[in-house]
Design an enzyme around this catalytic site. Sequence first.
Site, PDB file in Angstrom:
ATOM      1  CB  CYS A 108      -0.814  -0.074   1.043  1.00 35.09           C
ATOM      2  SG  CYS A 108      -2.193  -1.374   0.954  1.00 35.09           S
ATOM      3  CG  HIS A 242      -3.395   3.353   2.605  1.00 35.04           C
ATOM      4  ND1 HIS A 242      -3.997   3.011   1.197  1.00 35.04           N
ATOM      5  CD2 HIS A 242      -3.301   2.101   3.047  1.00 35.04           C
ATOM      6  CE1 HIS A 242      -4.296   1.713   1.103  1.00 35.04           C
ATOM      7  NE2 HIS A 242      -4.100   1.221   2.104  1.00 35.04           N
ATOM      8  CG  ASN A 272      -6.999  -0.637   1.177  1.00 36.27           C
ATOM      9  OD1 ASN A 272      -6.191  -0.279   0.142  1.00 36.27           O
ATOM     10  ND2 ASN A 272      -6.639  -1.079   2.381  1.00 36.27           N
TER      11      ASN A 272
HETATM   12  O1  UT7 Z   1      -4.237  -1.642   3.061  1.00 43.26           O
HETATM   13  C1  UT7 Z   1      -3.415  -2.519   3.872  1.00 43.26           C
HETATM   14  C2  UT7 Z   1      -3.725  -2.022   5.495  1.00 43.26           C
HETATM   15  N1  UT7 Z   1      -4.918  -2.434   6.074  1.00 43.26           N
HETATM   16  C3  UT7 Z   1      -5.741  -1.649   6.891  1.00 43.26           C
HETATM   17  O2  UT7 Z   1      -5.145  -0.834   7.349  1.00 43.26           O
HETATM   18  C4  UT7 Z   1      -6.989  -2.467   7.565  1.00 43.26           C
HETATM   19  C5  UT7 Z   1      -6.797  -2.157   9.047  1.00 43.26           C
HETATM   20  N2  UT7 Z   1      -7.749  -2.892   9.800  1.00 43.26           N
HETATM   21  C6  UT7 Z   1      -9.070  -2.481   9.987  1.00 43.26           C
HETATM   22  O3  UT7 Z   1      -9.504  -1.303   9.248  1.00 43.26           O
HETATM   23  C7  UT7 Z   1     -10.259  -3.125  10.798  1.00 43.26           C
HETATM   24  O4  UT7 Z   1      -9.396  -3.919  11.678  1.00 43.26           O
HETATM   25  C8  UT7 Z   1     -11.005  -4.066   9.880  1.00 43.26           C
HETATM   26  C9  UT7 Z   1     -12.094  -3.052   9.264  1.00 43.26           C
HETATM   27  C10 UT7 Z   1     -10.461  -4.828   8.994  1.00 43.26           C
HETATM   28  C11 UT7 Z   1     -11.989  -4.761  11.056  1.00 43.26           C
HETATM   29  O5  UT7 Z   1     -12.465  -3.945  11.908  1.00 43.26           O
HETATM   30  P1  UT7 Z   1     -12.783  -4.240  13.420  1.00 43.26           P
HETATM   31  O6  UT7 Z   1     -13.385  -3.238  14.020  1.00 43.26           O
HETATM   32  O7  UT7 Z   1     -11.153  -4.483  13.955  1.00 43.26           O
HETATM   33  O8  UT7 Z   1     -13.244  -5.679  13.439  1.00 43.26           O
HETATM   34  P2  UT7 Z   1     -12.795  -7.166  14.048  1.00 43.26           P
HETATM   35  O9  UT7 Z   1     -12.040  -7.663  13.224  1.00 43.26           O
HETATM   36  O10 UT7 Z   1     -12.440  -6.831  15.666  1.00 43.26           O
HETATM   37  O11 UT7 Z   1     -14.241  -7.868  14.034  1.00 43.26           O
HETATM   38  C12 UT7 Z   1     -15.372  -7.602  14.691  1.00 43.26           C
HETATM   39  C13 UT7 Z   1     -16.297  -8.685  14.430  1.00 43.26           C
HETATM   40  C14 UT7 Z   1     -16.192  -9.918  14.462  1.00 43.26           C
HETATM   41  O12 UT7 Z   1     -17.020 -10.760  15.105  1.00 43.26           O
HETATM   42  P3  UT7 Z   1     -17.007 -11.235  16.435  1.00 43.26           P
HETATM   43  O13 UT7 Z   1     -15.744 -12.109  16.796  1.00 43.26           O
HETATM   44  O14 UT7 Z   1     -16.765  -9.859  17.433  1.00 43.26           O
HETATM   45  O15 UT7 Z   1     -18.320 -12.091  16.883  1.00 43.26           O
HETATM   46  C15 UT7 Z   1     -16.055 -10.389  12.974  1.00 43.26           C
HETATM   47  O16 UT7 Z   1     -16.203 -11.684  12.808  1.00 43.26           O
HETATM   48  O17 UT7 Z   1     -16.681  -8.432  12.900  1.00 43.26           O
HETATM   49  C16 UT7 Z   1     -16.924  -9.502  12.422  1.00 43.26           C
HETATM   50  N3  UT7 Z   1     -16.860  -9.190  10.797  1.00 43.26           N
HETATM   51  C17 UT7 Z   1     -17.941  -8.864   9.889  1.00 43.26           C
HETATM   52  N4  UT7 Z   1     -19.447  -8.801  10.380  1.00 43.26           N
HETATM   53  C18 UT7 Z   1     -20.034  -8.632   9.387  1.00 43.26           C
HETATM   54  C19 UT7 Z   1     -15.740  -9.176  10.035  1.00 43.26           C
HETATM   55  N5  UT7 Z   1     -16.144  -8.818   8.933  1.00 43.26           N
HETATM   56  C20 UT7 Z   1     -17.224  -8.648   9.039  1.00 43.26           C
HETATM   57  C21 UT7 Z   1     -18.155  -8.379   7.775  1.00 43.26           C
HETATM   58  N6  UT7 Z   1     -19.681  -8.124   8.191  1.00 43.26           N
HETATM   59  N7  UT7 Z   1     -17.727  -7.872   6.436  1.00 43.26           N
END
Ligand code: UT7
Length: 317
Positions: A108, A242, A272
């Site tokens: 990225c 980014h 992204n």
């Molecule tokens: O370009 C490369 C660099 N990438 C980044 O900078 C990405 C950095 N990370 C992020 O932006 C965030 O961590 C995410 C957007 C990827 C995820 O957000 P989060 O608030 O950190 O969520 P999480 O991964 O902790 O997941 C929370 C919950 C989980 O469920 P449980 O375990 O709490 O029951 C996931 O299974 O959300 C669930 N989940 C979803 N639910 C509905 C994960 N993806 C989805 C989805 N729809 N698409």
Amino acid sequence: MRILGTGSALPKRVVTNDELTQFLDTSDEWIKTRTGISTRRVITTETLEELGAQAAKNALENAGLSANDLDLIICSTVQGDQITPALGCLIQRAIGAKCPAFDLNAACPGFEYALDVAESYIASGRARNILVVSSESVSYLCNWTDRSTCVLFGDGAGAAVVGQGGDYLSSHFVCEGGDEVLRAPMPNGNSPFTQRPVSWSGLYMNGPEVYKFAVAGSIRDIRTVVEQAGITMDEVGHFVLHQANLRIIEAVRTRLKQPKEKFPHNIEHYGNTSSASVPILLDELNRAGALQKGEIVVLSAFGAGLCTGACAIRWSK
Ligand code: UT7
């Protein structure tokens, strides 16, 4: 170095969050509140060569130059249409340039790394005009059954033509090498000798770990390039980050105590797009007349590697 012109190009196909709910256990509400994304563009029939060439042509036109004026093409891509030849070579042919071309993969922050290489060529007098182009298709790398990653990404291309000048004020790059939290493995070939696992798993990301790295890294890099440029944070006109997550942009902005207007974003429309995200946004700002002549623009990106990169540039276009 000085930015002479910018350009961008996006695939036609718009994919909404609601469309994703037809084959994934997700919702428009989850995607919007966790990331800020409403739609993304996804390649259907376009190639990365076509998108990159279109972005390059737009940047050349914006710079008032032709392909013959280019001394070098540096293309940032995680993976081109083909593993070889380099995507930069195909873009060179497509725009009718005669100069050398190569690819650079820094995930990225690739556009910032490519700008930094371009600055070195120009500062050493080995090139006068360079095309820096990012063309990315994360939709090829994603596993479209993994809701935690595929909803985040989009495809697109962004470019800048740079020439001689004194506008590149400072830069800072960090690499914490490893593939534990973010990786997109190579597909397996058919070597009868391979001992690698046969199944292809697609892009893997530990979102929360990358989130922490991104916020801390971007704040550190921005503070560093601002200090190295000999200015204060308040003297920066725009921070072009980014476009990975609106919450990351907001976390960086609030910790740096800067107003919302200084942190533009378009992640809601494009998701992204890896290293294309910064030049696409820069091109939008340039074409909207949002950048004042003489203002300082800070670019900052982060991603697989894990890598970060930032630079401070005076906008003199
Ligand atoms: O370009 C490369 C660099 N990438 C980044 O900078 C990405 C950095 N990370 C992020 O932006 C965030 O961590 C995410 C957007 C990827 C995820 O957000 P989060 O608030 O950190 O969520 P999480 O991964 O902790 O997941 C929370 C919950 C989980 O469920 P449980 O375990 O709490 O029951 C996931 O299974 O959300 C669930 N989940 C979803 N639910 C509905 C994960 N993806 C989805 C989805 N729809 N698409």
